[in-house]
Design a protein around this motif. Structure first.
Motif, PDB file in Angstrom:
ATOM      1  N   GLN A 105      24.924  80.249   9.086  1.00 57.65           N
ATOM      2  CA  GLN A 105      24.084  80.061   9.671  1.00 57.65           C
ATOM      3  C   GLN A 105      24.179  78.739   9.848  1.00 57.65           C
ATOM      4  N   LEU A 106      22.938  78.664   8.462  1.00 58.13           N
ATOM      5  CA  LEU A 106      22.344  77.195   9.147  1.00 58.13           C
ATOM      6  C   LEU A 106      23.166  76.319   8.605  1.00 58.13           C
ATOM      7  N   PHE A 107      23.964  76.447   7.187  1.00 60.99           N
ATOM      8  CA  PHE A 107      24.704  75.673   7.130  1.00 60.99           C
ATOM      9  C   PHE A 107      25.256  74.763   9.016  1.00 60.99           C
ATOM     10  N   LEU A 108      25.948  75.506   9.294  1.00 64.15           N
ATOM     11  CA  LEU A 108      26.974  74.938  10.532  1.00 64.15           C
ATOM     12  C   LEU A 108      25.364  74.201  11.458  1.00 64.15           C
ATOM     13  N   ILE A 109      24.781  74.249  11.734  1.00 62.96           N
ATOM     14  CA  ILE A 109      23.134  74.508  12.228  1.00 62.96           C
ATOM     15  C   ILE A 109      23.392  72.592  11.767  1.00 62.96           C
ATOM     16  N   SER A 110      23.383  72.694  10.403  1.00 63.13           N
ATOM     17  CA  SER A 110      22.980  71.527   9.433  1.00 63.13           C
ATOM     18  C   SER A 110      23.692  70.621  10.045  1.00 63.13           C
ATOM     19  N   MET A 111      24.875  71.125   9.840  1.00 54.72           N
ATOM     20  CA  MET A 111      25.570  69.849   9.905  1.00 54.72           C
ATOM     21  C   MET A 111      26.124  69.429  10.763  1.00 54.72           C
ATOM     22  N   LEU A 112      26.347  69.632  12.195  1.00 60.28           N
ATOM     23  CA  LEU A 112      25.161  69.361  13.292  1.00 60.28           C
ATOM     24  C   LEU A 112      24.926  68.410  13.389  1.00 60.28           C
ATOM     25  N   SER A 113      23.362  68.396  13.134  1.00 62.33           N
ATOM     26  CA  SER A 113      22.421  67.725  12.446  1.00 62.33           C
ATOM     27  C   SER A 113      23.192  65.833  11.667  1.00 62.33           C
TER      28      SER A 113
ATOM     29  N   ILE B 172      25.569  65.095  11.435  1.00 67.53           N
ATOM     30  CA  ILE B 172      26.642  63.979  12.110  1.00 67.53           C
ATOM     31  C   ILE B 172      25.594  63.432  12.917  1.00 67.53           C
ATOM     32  N   GLY B 173      24.759  63.766  13.950  1.00 69.74           N
ATOM     33  CA  GLY B 173      23.780  62.804  14.680  1.00 69.74           C
ATOM     34  C   GLY B 173      23.223  62.080  13.668  1.00 69.74           C
ATOM     35  N   MET B 174      22.767  62.794  12.799  1.00 69.49           N
ATOM     36  CA  MET B 174      21.835  61.186  11.846  1.00 69.49           C
ATOM     37  C   MET B 174      23.093  60.765  11.074  1.00 69.49           C
ATOM     38  N   SER B 175      23.862  60.871  10.702  1.00 67.55           N
ATOM     39  CA  SER B 175      25.348  59.637  10.780  1.00 67.55           C
ATOM     40  C   SER B 175      25.856  58.878  11.531  1.00 67.55           C
ATOM     41  N   GLY B 176      25.567  59.048  13.113  1.00 68.60           N
ATOM     42  CA  GLY B 176      25.379  58.051  13.853  1.00 68.60           C
ATOM     43  C   GLY B 176      23.950  57.376  13.877  1.00 68.60           C
ATOM     44  N   ILE B 177      22.993  57.738  13.437  1.00 67.13           N
ATOM     45  CA  ILE B 177      21.680  56.955  13.310  1.00 67.13           C
ATOM     46  C   ILE B 177      22.018  55.292  12.610  1.00 67.13           C
TER      47      ILE B 177
ATOM     48  N   ILE C 277      15.803  64.305  21.856  1.00 64.94           N
ATOM     49  CA  ILE C 277      17.058  63.353  21.374  1.00 64.94           C
ATOM     50  C   ILE C 277      17.153  62.883  20.297  1.00 64.94           C
ATOM     51  N   ILE C 278      16.707  63.210  19.649  1.00 68.79           N
ATOM     52  CA  ILE C 278      16.594  63.088  18.046  1.00 68.79           C
ATOM     53  C   ILE C 278      17.316  64.238  17.318  1.00 68.79           C
ATOM     54  N   PRO C 279      18.269  63.646  17.064  1.00 66.05           N
ATOM     55  CA  PRO C 279      19.153  65.104  16.168  1.00 66.05           C
ATOM     56  C   PRO C 279      19.108  66.480  15.357  1.00 66.05           C
ATOM     57  N   PHE C 280      18.149  66.472  14.627  1.00 63.39           N
ATOM     58  CA  PHE C 280      17.585  67.393  14.749  1.00 63.39           C
ATOM     59  C   PHE C 280      16.828  67.886  14.897  1.00 63.39           C
ATOM     60  N   VAL C 281      15.826  68.031  15.710  1.00 67.88           N
ATOM     61  CA  VAL C 281      14.666  68.757  16.435  1.00 67.88           C
ATOM     62  C   VAL C 281      15.777  70.125  17.127  1.00 67.88           C
ATOM     63  N   SER C 282      16.638  70.080  18.237  1.00 65.89           N
ATOM     64  CA  SER C 282      17.525  71.220  18.192  1.00 65.89           C
ATOM     65  C   SER C 282      17.820  71.863  17.372  1.00 65.89           C
ATOM     66  N   GLY C 283      18.264  71.550  16.161  1.00 64.68           N
ATOM     67  CA  GLY C 283      18.269  72.204  15.215  1.00 64.68           C
ATOM     68  C   GLY C 283      17.330  73.270  14.846  1.00 64.68           C
ATOM     69  N   ILE C 284      16.263  72.471  14.001  1.00 60.31           N
ATOM     70  CA  ILE C 284      15.249  73.564  13.775  1.00 60.31           C
ATOM     71  C   ILE C 284      14.860  74.615  14.652  1.00 60.31           C
ATOM     72  N   GLU C 285      14.056  74.103  15.908  1.00 58.70           N
ATOM     73  CA  GLU C 285      14.629  75.191  17.104  1.00 58.70           C
ATOM     74  C   GLU C 285      15.275  76.770  16.897  1.00 58.70           C
TER      75      GLU C 285
ATOM     76  N   VAL D  23      23.951  65.943  22.197  1.00 54.49           N
ATOM     77  CA  VAL D  23      22.670  64.869  21.474  1.00 54.49           C
ATOM     78  C   VAL D  23      23.274  64.378  20.143  1.00 54.49           C
ATOM     79  N   ASN D  24      24.094  65.122  18.754  1.00 55.46           N
ATOM     80  CA  ASN D  24      24.621  65.212  17.601  1.00 55.46           C
ATOM     81  C   ASN D  24      25.494  64.014  18.394  1.00 55.46           C
ATOM     82  N   PHE D  25      26.674  64.536  19.167  1.00 54.05           N
ATOM     83  CA  PHE D  25      28.328  63.422  19.008  1.00 54.05           C
ATOM     84  C   PHE D  25      27.439  62.118  20.045  1.00 54.05           C
ATOM     85  N   ILE D  26      26.735  62.350  21.290  1.00 55.73           N
ATOM     86  CA  ILE D  26      25.982  60.925  21.721  1.00 55.73           C
ATOM     87  C   ILE D  26      26.174  60.366  20.427  1.00 55.73           C
TER      88      ILE D  26
END
Length: 185
Positions: free
Chosen positions: A70-78, A80-85, A127-135, A157-160
């Motif tokens: 579960q946490l791996f899938l959540i971190s993969m989304l983060s 993606i967003g952080m890669s955008g930044i 709007i920070i990619p990892f914030v919702s993932g931490i929640e 947020v991450n895909f944007i």
């Protein structure tokens, strides 16, 4: 974030960025795949750690493994967003050549205004990619239900950020090819 910006900067220094740009696949995709492979390798280390620690925190091995997935899938989304930044910094790096320390400063600022140590206190933090993932991770650990809107915000947020980063990076590459220092083009 570092994976994208560091790869671009180090490949440019090594002189292979121009060759990578001639690949049939876009450079941003190659960087995301590289980052994904590193994350998959990292999960094995995490599996060992969580397996060993599951005994001390009275967590069954199966429950620990489910938690890791579960946490791996959540971190993969983060990622993606952080890669955008990271691609935004990579775009700057293509032109300026050195942005490493600025990326580190921004990354530290994001960690400080994110919700690493305390829960959310402002919806703008999302709007920070990892914030919702931490929640979401906190809710999983606490075994609470996860609101659907939090999941949707996290995905959006991450895909944007990825789309914004890739667009800026692609524009930067195109600009540099026509007006910059790429000798092979």
């Amino acid at each position: 974030m570092d994976a994208a910006s560091d790869a671009i900067e180090s490949d440019a220094k090594a002189g292979i960025l121009e060759s990578e740009l001639q690949s049939p696949h876009p450079l941003w995709l190659l960087i995301i795949v590289r980052s994904g492979v590193n994350n998959i390798l990292g999960i094995f280390y995490f599996l060992v750690i969580i397996s060993l620690s599951s005994f001390s925190i009275k967590l069954t091995l199966l429950k620990a493994l489910v938690l890791v997935v579960q946490l791996f899938l959540i971190s993969m989304l983060s990622n993606i967003g952080m890669s955008g930044i990271g691609f935004v910094f990579g775009a700057v790096s293509v032109h300026v050549k050195r942005v490493g320390q600025w990326a580190t400063i921004i990354q530290t600022a994001l960690l400080l205004i994110g919700n690493i140590t305390i829960p959310l206190f402002s919806p703008l933090q999302n709007i920070i990619p990892f914030v919702s993932g931490i929640e979401i991770s906190r809710l999983i650990y606490l075994q609470h239900s996860i609101p659907l809107n939090l999941i949707l915000i996290y995905i959006a947020v991450n895909f944007i950020w990825l789309i914004i980063g890739v667009c800026i990076f692609q524009y930067s590459i195109k600009y540099e090819k026509t007006n910059g220092s790429f000798e092979v083009f």
